[in-house]
Design an enzyme around this catalytic site. Sequence first.
Site, PDB file in Angstrom:
ATOM      1  N   CYS A  72      -4.745   2.244  -3.876  1.00  0.00           N
ATOM      2  CA  CYS A  72      -3.527   2.746  -3.215  1.00  0.00           C
ATOM      3  C   CYS A  72      -2.371   1.773  -3.382  1.00  0.00           C
ATOM      4  O   CYS A  72      -1.551   1.588  -2.471  1.00  0.00           O
ATOM      5  CB  CYS A  72      -3.781   3.040  -1.741  1.00  0.00           C
ATOM      6  N   GLN A 102      -5.192  -5.761   6.642  1.00  0.00           N
ATOM      7  CA  GLN A 102      -6.078  -6.754   6.057  1.00  0.00           C
ATOM      8  C   GLN A 102      -6.002  -8.101   6.773  1.00  0.00           C
ATOM      9  O   GLN A 102      -6.606  -9.070   6.322  1.00  0.00           O
ATOM     10  CB  GLN A 102      -5.757  -6.944   4.571  1.00  0.00           C
ATOM     11  N   ASP A 156       2.356  -4.569   7.954  1.00  0.00           N
ATOM     12  CA  ASP A 156       1.090  -3.885   7.713  1.00  0.00           C
ATOM     13  C   ASP A 156      -0.009  -4.931   7.854  1.00  0.00           C
ATOM     14  O   ASP A 156      -0.212  -5.770   6.980  1.00  0.00           O
ATOM     15  CB  ASP A 156       1.094  -3.270   6.307  1.00  0.00           C
ATOM     16  N   HIS A 210       0.859  -1.179   0.000  1.00  0.00           N
ATOM     17  CA  HIS A 210       0.000   0.000   0.000  1.00  0.00           C
ATOM     18  C   HIS A 210       0.896   1.230   0.000  1.00  0.00           C
ATOM     19  O   HIS A 210       2.008   1.207   0.524  1.00  0.00           O
ATOM     20  CB  HIS A 210      -0.868  -0.037   1.264  1.00  0.00           C
ATOM     21  N   LYS A 212     -11.329  -0.785   9.531  1.00  0.00           N
ATOM     22  CA  LYS A 212     -11.368  -2.033   8.774  1.00  0.00           C
ATOM     23  C   LYS A 212     -11.771  -3.222   9.639  1.00  0.00           C
ATOM     24  O   LYS A 212     -12.030  -4.300   9.114  1.00  0.00           O
ATOM     25  CB  LYS A 212     -10.018  -2.298   8.104  1.00  0.00           C
TER      26      LYS A 212
END
Length: 478
Positions: free
Chosen positions: A429, A263, A260, A182, A286
């Site tokens: 992104c 997700q 990261d 991202h 999220k």
Amino acid sequence: MRSLSLPISTSGRAPCAPAMSKRGMFIQGSNWWKLRREAVAHGADITASARSSSSSSLSQLALGESLRAEFPILDQQVNGQPLVYLDNAATSQKPRVVLEAMSRCYTEYNANVHRGVHALSAKATQEYEQAREKVAVLIGASTCREVVIVRNATEGINLVANTWGSANIKQGDEIILSVAEHHANLVPWQLLAARTGAVLRHVRLTPDKSQLDMDHFRSLLSPRTRLISLVHVSNVLGCVLDTAYVAEQARRVGAKLLLDCCQSVPHMPVDVRSLGADWIVASSHKFCGPSGVGILWGRYEVLESMDPWMGGGEMIADVHLDHSTFAMPPTRFEAGTPAIAETIGMGAAAEWLYGLGMERVHAYEEKIGTYLYERLAAVSPRVTIYGPRPGGPRGRASLAAFNVEGLHATDVSTLLDMAGVAVRSGHHCAQPLHRELGVSASARASAYIYNTEAEVDKFVEALTDTIKFFDDMHGAAS
């Protein structure tokens, strides 16, 4: 139901030890953990899911269908059609418990946190710090003092880049990223490299362009590697990183590791104690929480070694006219009045998800994600889905970024919206990744715990109609 108590920190600190205010008063002192443990001991289920549905009804229904009543926004029509919301990788919807928690904050105890001694401030402080504790439990932290509350994952990455990075990255040092990151995990390191003269290395995709190439990753490692910062689950490919291998290789060369987890935290069990990372980031919006708040988790000894990033109130110990001393983590990194109601909402979301059980969430998403992939792949040979197929050794997220040959992703998404189906289009992104894939954009359908197979069927039906509409239009034009 599992206990929510935090384990003792290996450093010998008491878990979630109360923070000291500037006046030397304890400002956390919460009974939340005690009450939770007592409830568990007596077999009580006090989670939001239990309040809304009995355990028997949850076991008899598919998870997605059983949870829909918890999300009032889903009960509406868009363009005259029942809403099918498949844009969860961008932001998830919020259950009633989150909306109610934020409403209670504003209607019952709205006040600034940490500084006041009056009843409203004490209540706001208690709820705010309990939210930190709840997030710590969701991600398996040893202590809630490893959880820094930030605006979003992007701010968390920038915080690490501008504190640890500025102090430790020198000219010629190497930072390993990937082509699948991202933008939030690319631009901060680009800025750091421009300031310091560091060198950025990027892990390529495998030859089939489905996931990160671990052989190439290993070839990039060197004695100059100081930092590895990679996505845990790709927001485009849906592939899942082999974090155990990456962490092992990071330790071998003495590099720090940032993941990261935007997700992954919402969709699967994440235990930071066994993940092997030095930091992770995640965004509340999220994982069923509000926007404007997120978390940076860091190993406590690493956080202790980092200087502050932003100066102001809250993050200080003492301020003089010509110098200041700073609080211990996480307060050191939380300058100014925080997003109080949003943080409390994030805590409610973390508790709600923990009550569902992240193993159960992940199992359901594997099912709905596989159904989404297979139904989409069967629409037409002209449909290309990016990322690995379901059923592989590392699994696949419940999202599908795709293109239809001859059609632009935005046109496809626009017509799907006319049918009440919300998907995303664009580069998500992740412009470098789309260049690697040889496309400028893609459409993306992403499912979550409240989506159903019937909704996937509605999406596929609408996509089939969309393709036919454009084919008919092009045929008429020719």
